[in-house]
Design a protein around this motif. Sequence first.
Motif, PDB file in Angstrom:
ATOM      1  N   TYR A 113       0.937  -1.135  -0.057  1.00  0.00           N
ATOM      2  CA  TYR A 113      -0.039   0.169   0.177  1.00  0.00           C
ATOM      3  C   TYR A 113       0.853   1.100   0.011  1.00  0.00           C
ATOM      4  N   VAL A 114       0.619   2.059  -0.845  1.00  0.00           N
ATOM      5  CA  VAL A 114       1.602   3.350  -1.047  1.00  0.00           C
ATOM      6  C   VAL A 114       0.679   4.585  -0.982  1.00  0.00           C
ATOM      7  N   CYS A 115       0.825   5.192  -0.036  1.00  0.00           N
ATOM      8  CA  CYS A 115      -0.110   6.532   0.358  1.00  0.00           C
ATOM      9  C   CYS A 115       0.540   7.902   0.543  1.00  0.00           C
ATOM     10  N   ASN A 116      -0.142   8.881   0.288  1.00  0.00           N
ATOM     11  CA  ASN A 116       0.594  10.109   0.670  1.00  0.00           C
ATOM     12  C   ASN A 116       0.476  10.257   2.099  1.00  0.00           C
ATOM     13  N   HIS A 117       1.298  11.238   2.404  1.00  0.00           N
ATOM     14  CA  HIS A 117       1.648  11.358   4.136  1.00  0.00           C
ATOM     15  C   HIS A 117       1.008  12.769   4.334  1.00  0.00           C
ATOM     16  N   ARG A 118      -0.098  12.539   5.387  1.00  0.00           N
ATOM     17  CA  ARG A 118      -0.784  13.839   5.980  1.00  0.00           C
ATOM     18  C   ARG A 118      -0.631  14.022   7.408  1.00  0.00           C
ATOM     19  N   THR A 119      -0.343  12.893   8.014  1.00  0.00           N
ATOM     20  CA  THR A 119      -0.016  12.846   9.630  1.00  0.00           C
ATOM     21  C   THR A 119       0.695  11.526   9.866  1.00  0.00           C
ATOM     22  N   LEU A 120       1.285  11.535  10.910  1.00  0.00           N
ATOM     23  CA  LEU A 120       1.957  10.209  11.364  1.00  0.00           C
ATOM     24  C   LEU A 120       0.862   8.945  11.532  1.00  0.00           C
ATOM     25  N   LEU A 121      -0.319   9.050  11.857  1.00  0.00           N
ATOM     26  CA  LEU A 121      -1.298   8.191  11.824  1.00  0.00           C
ATOM     27  C   LEU A 121      -2.029   7.664  10.493  1.00  0.00           C
ATOM     28  N   ASP A 122      -1.294   8.026   9.381  1.00  0.00           N
ATOM     29  CA  ASP A 122      -1.510   7.667   8.222  1.00  0.00           C
ATOM     30  C   ASP A 122      -1.868   5.876   7.962  1.00  0.00           C
ATOM     31  N   PRO A 123      -0.598   5.255   8.320  1.00  0.00           N
ATOM     32  CA  PRO A 123      -0.566   3.934   8.392  1.00  0.00           C
ATOM     33  C   PRO A 123      -1.621   3.338   9.376  1.00  0.00           C
ATOM     34  N   LEU A 124      -1.972   3.777  10.384  1.00  0.00           N
ATOM     35  CA  LEU A 124      -3.034   3.472  11.475  1.00  0.00           C
ATOM     36  C   LEU A 124      -4.308   3.544  10.908  1.00  0.00           C
ATOM     37  N   TYR A 125      -4.780   4.698  10.316  1.00  0.00           N
ATOM     38  CA  TYR A 125      -5.768   4.629   9.724  1.00  0.00           C
ATOM     39  C   TYR A 125      -6.380   3.818   8.563  1.00  0.00           C
ATOM     40  N   ILE A 126      -5.413   3.762   7.742  1.00  0.00           N
ATOM     41  CA  ILE A 126      -5.130   2.506   6.543  1.00  0.00           C
ATOM     42  C   ILE A 126      -5.697   1.440   7.302  1.00  0.00           C
ATOM     43  N   SER A 127      -4.920   0.904   8.235  1.00  0.00           N
ATOM     44  CA  SER A 127      -4.983  -0.525   8.973  1.00  0.00           C
ATOM     45  C   SER A 127      -6.466  -0.435   9.601  1.00  0.00           C
ATOM     46  N   PHE A 128      -6.940   0.491  10.093  1.00  0.00           N
ATOM     47  CA  PHE A 128      -8.334   0.566  10.723  1.00  0.00           C
ATOM     48  C   PHE A 128      -9.553   0.377   9.403  1.00  0.00           C
ATOM     49  N   SER A 129      -9.158   0.848   8.192  1.00  0.00           N
ATOM     50  CA  SER A 129     -10.279   0.920   7.145  1.00  0.00           C
ATOM     51  C   SER A 129     -10.250  -0.564   6.537  1.00  0.00           C
ATOM     52  N   LEU A 130      -9.110  -1.188   6.632  1.00  0.00           N
ATOM     53  CA  LEU A 130      -9.031  -2.552   6.093  1.00  0.00           C
ATOM     54  C   LEU A 130      -9.159  -3.554   7.207  1.00  0.00           C
ATOM     55  N   GLY A 186      -1.754  17.816  13.663  1.00  0.00           N
ATOM     56  CA  GLY A 186      -1.121  16.782  14.238  1.00  0.00           C
ATOM     57  C   GLY A 186       0.362  16.473  13.613  1.00  0.00           C
ATOM     58  N   THR A 187       0.933  17.785  13.106  1.00  0.00           N
ATOM     59  CA  THR A 187       2.406  17.659  12.360  1.00  0.00           C
ATOM     60  C   THR A 187       3.082  18.764  12.945  1.00  0.00           C
ATOM     61  N   THR A 188       4.281  18.547  12.760  1.00  0.00           N
ATOM     62  CA  THR A 188       5.363  19.795  13.129  1.00  0.00           C
ATOM     63  C   THR A 188       6.569  19.562  12.559  1.00  0.00           C
ATOM     64  N   ALA A 189       7.428  20.700  12.310  1.00  0.00           N
ATOM     65  CA  ALA A 189       8.638  20.595  11.505  1.00  0.00           C
ATOM     66  C   ALA A 189       9.642  21.087  12.930  1.00  0.00           C
ATOM     67  N   GLY A 190       9.439  21.894  13.779  1.00  0.00           N
ATOM     68  CA  GLY A 190      10.017  22.473  14.548  1.00  0.00           C
ATOM     69  C   GLY A 190       9.767  22.075  15.950  1.00  0.00           C
ATOM     70  N   GLY A 191       8.559  21.593  16.138  1.00  0.00           N
ATOM     71  CA  GLY A 191       8.377  21.242  17.660  1.00  0.00           C
ATOM     72  C   GLY A 191       8.664  19.632  17.869  1.00  0.00           C
ATOM     73  N   LEU A 192       7.941  19.407  19.105  1.00  0.00           N
ATOM     74  CA  LEU A 192       8.244  17.710  19.501  1.00  0.00           C
ATOM     75  C   LEU A 192       7.461  16.703  18.642  1.00  0.00           C
ATOM     76  N   PRO A 207       0.595  12.719  17.394  1.00  0.00           N
ATOM     77  CA  PRO A 207      -0.588  12.031  17.631  1.00  0.00           C
ATOM     78  C   PRO A 207      -1.333  12.514  18.855  1.00  0.00           C
ATOM     79  N   PHE A 208      -0.664  13.057  19.962  1.00  0.00           N
ATOM     80  CA  PHE A 208      -1.500  13.494  20.828  1.00  0.00           C
ATOM     81  C   PHE A 208      -2.342  14.691  20.409  1.00  0.00           C
ATOM     82  N   PHE A 209      -1.956  15.586  19.890  1.00  0.00           N
ATOM     83  CA  PHE A 209      -2.355  17.008  19.388  1.00  0.00           C
ATOM     84  C   PHE A 209      -3.322  16.629  18.197  1.00  0.00           C
TER      85      PHE A 209
END
Length: 556
Positions: A349-366, A454-460, A465-467
């Motif tokens: 499965y090859v997906c674009n990247h929106r947040t760190l949870l992308d693979p998890l949501y694909i897993s829930f969908s399938l 739920g993403t950041t370039a300069g933060g923690l 996932p929490f945000f």
Amino acid sequence: MAKLFRAFFFKSLFFFWYRFLFRQLRNLIRFHRTISNSFSGATPTQFNKYQKFPSLIHRSDLNDHMLIFDVENALLKSSSLFPYFMLVAFEAGGLVRAIVLVLLYPFVCVVGKEMGLKIMVMACFFGIKASSFRVGRSVLPKFFLEDVGAEMFEALKKGGKTVGVTNLPHVMVESFLREYLDIDFVVGREMKVFCGYYVGLMEDTKTMHALELVKEGKGCSDMIGITRFRNIRDHDLFFSHCKEVYVVSEADKRSWQKLARERYPRGLIFHDGRLALRPTPAESIAMLMWFPYAIILSVIRISLALSLPFTISTPLLVFSGIRLTTTTSAPTRPHNIKQNNKGIVGNLYVCNHRTLLDPLYISFSLQKNLTAVTYSLSRMSEILAPIKTVRLTRNRDEDAKMMKNLLGQGDLVVCPEGTTCREPYLLRFSPLFSEMCDEIVPVAVDSHVSMFHGTTAGGLKCLDPFFFLMNPEPVYTVQLLNHVFPSQLLSSHTSNTSVLDHQTSRFHVANRVQTQIGTALGFECTKLTRKDKYLMLAGNEGIVNSNTKCKSKSKS
């Protein structure tokens, strides 16, 4: 006791409306007095210097003039500066500083414009390290652009040189004006620095040589000013030298349309920061009140995803406010493809990247467990991930061997963009996945949040996932698209006299998958990379070690 409380309530209500009406009356008197003083004893030529803004739009000779405009009072539709300082306080200073700014806001409203500005500057900038302050470039431009009046921007496009004059700190507006609106000169107030840290004070005067700088190549007779009438004296150094001054009224600003995204001189592709909402005073109070409950809700959602099977956790997560939509396109499977001719037993499965949870949501969908390969992941995220995660080494041969071994064990999901992008754009796809198997399943994912990114370039990154899960109703859409068969795709692009070389074929397959996902989402494909994003937002190259130059935005 009830009578005493009732009396206190009505007394407070009376004084509130009395002060409000008295304040409006005082402002009205001051406005008319300013007009009278400005025009008293004025010659007809001086009187004609001040004109209404709508008449500027229809002028055809603006290209021969230098346009000097007031940023906060003429360019931006909103007259409130609080949202921009709230962004600085929250993104550069943290939650405590944001709370302090909200508590100080009533005093800001009472003490007057100039003193209120100084209070907000002190609250937001005091103790911030000057060398690491990047909010003005990575966070604020998005919110400034969303508040630009389209009519004002069209007038500026017709001008020769353009000069933005503002009472805001220079570090807050320079990037927005220069990099996104192509303004030639920016004149703002400089921040005082001590031992590399802002002390929260601004210089009383703007850059001393600013007037000479903006007059370079143009004479005083060619300068046209654009501002609100009651703010002319705030920038008297500049507008007093203008041959004509066009006055923007509140009615003009209310009638303006917001500048559409497709009309930005430079596309807004990357931006940072945790806040997804525009932090007006009311929105900021609501966000701060929601914050404690959001932390609890986020922990509950993570606990449900970690401890329960898909069939049980999915409805509970939906009940908690998470919205997940899944659509499937029926793939066409050719008969001449041998599914295991490379020893592959799982789906890729090859997906674009929106947040760190992308693979998890694909897993829930399938509704099945997947293995996710990641380019970088915090240790906290690895521990909390309810599915198996494997880090890529960024060594091409080692990563290719590892991915083939993982596909031999089961289904695998990969995000070839290498980093997230919040806006409707797709970054360049790394072609490594194109060599793994004879069948690729493209997956188009998109997310929507109302309060926190739920993403950041300069933060923690461990808090990503929490945000995301702290939002009241985070939304995810997952689209399983038609399968792509690399061997068939390449055979259709080769002729009898030419054969695609290995390097070209890899990128061809990657671009095909990128285009298919972009079309499904309505996103624009680019050749921008992780390095481009981090150089702009964080001032570094992320974890990519490359000496190549940044690539400019272009179609794939």
